[in-house]
Design a protein around this motif. Structure first.
Motif, short mmCIF file in Angstrom:
data_model
loop_
_atom_site.label_atom_id
_atom_site.label_comp_id
_atom_site.label_asym_id
_atom_site.label_seq_id
_atom_site.Cartn_x
_atom_site.Cartn_y
_atom_site.Cartn_z
N MET A 1 -8.19 6.06 9.53
CA MET A 1 -6.93 5.39 9.86
C MET A 1 -6.16 5.08 8.58
N PHE A 2 -4.87 5.23 8.65
CA PHE A 2 -4.04 4.74 7.56
C PHE A 2 -3.87 3.25 7.73
N ALA A 3 -3.84 2.54 6.64
CA ALA A 3 -3.66 1.08 6.71
C ALA A 3 -2.38 0.72 7.44
N VAL A 4 -1.32 1.49 7.21
CA VAL A 4 -0.02 1.17 7.83
C VAL A 4 -0.06 1.29 9.36
N VAL B 1 0.83 -1.20 0.00
CA VAL B 1 0.00 0.00 0.00
C VAL B 1 0.87 1.25 0.00
N GLU B 2 0.28 2.31 -0.53
CA GLU B 2 0.90 3.62 -0.36
C GLU B 2 0.73 3.99 1.11
N PRO B 3 1.71 4.63 1.71
CA PRO B 3 1.60 4.99 3.13
C PRO B 3 0.38 5.84 3.47
N ARG B 4 -0.14 6.57 2.50
CA ARG B 4 -1.29 7.45 2.76
C ARG B 4 -2.64 6.77 2.51
#
Length: 160
Positions: free
Chosen positions: A66-69, A21-24
């Motif tokens: 929430m961000f996935a990361v 995933v992209e961090p965002r």
């Protein structure tokens, strides 16, 4: 130019998902796009409506905020993981059906997950506690009374 991606390991509904995933990227988008779990609905994408409510480590959370990361290694539960199997409804799902706690159904997954989190933390909530908890999610169709009644009936069924 594409954004860099990072590897991510999510534990969703008891299954391990290894994705990039992209961090965002939000958790809601990762669940829908990368894990194929479309029961987490996106309404306002500002954390107001509650359609994206899921359980993160057993607590209700807005997946759009929430961000996935942020969820690396955490236990995530979506509406797809609520029922024990494909043949049996969770008591909340059955109570929503029996008590007409849904109409268009758009907000239903978020309400189910919110109610599941509330009842797992407090199996015997008062009516006032349920009203307070459920008021954080929005529904344009039902008028909330049947959602409240369904949650009360589910709480009783889950205690038995």
């Amino acid at each position: 130019m594409t954004s860099p991606t990072v590897p991510l390991r999510l534990f969703v509904n008891g299954d391990r998902h290894e994705i990039q995933v992209e961090p965002r990227k939000t958790l809601a988008d990762a669940l829908r796009e990368d894990c194929g779990l479309t029961g987490t609905h996106l309404g306002c994408e500002h954390g107001v409506c509650g359609a994206c409510t899921i359980l993160v480590d057993g607590k209700p959370a807005r997946a759009c905020l929430m961000f996935a990361v942020q969820c690396e290694g955490m236990s995530i539960r979506t509406v797809e993981g609520l029922a024990p199997d494909d043949e049996t409804l969770h008591p909340l799902q059955q109570a929503f059906w029996d008590n007409h706690g849904l109409q268009c159904g758009f907000c239903t997954p978020g309400f189910l997950m919110l109610a599941a989190g509330v009842l797992e933390e407090n199996p015997e909530p008062t009516e006032e506690e349920l009203v307070e908890a459920l008021s954080s999610n929005l529904c344009r169709c039902t008028g909330y009374q049947n959602i409240l009644k369904a949650t009360q009936c589910a709480a009783e069924a889950m205690r038995e």
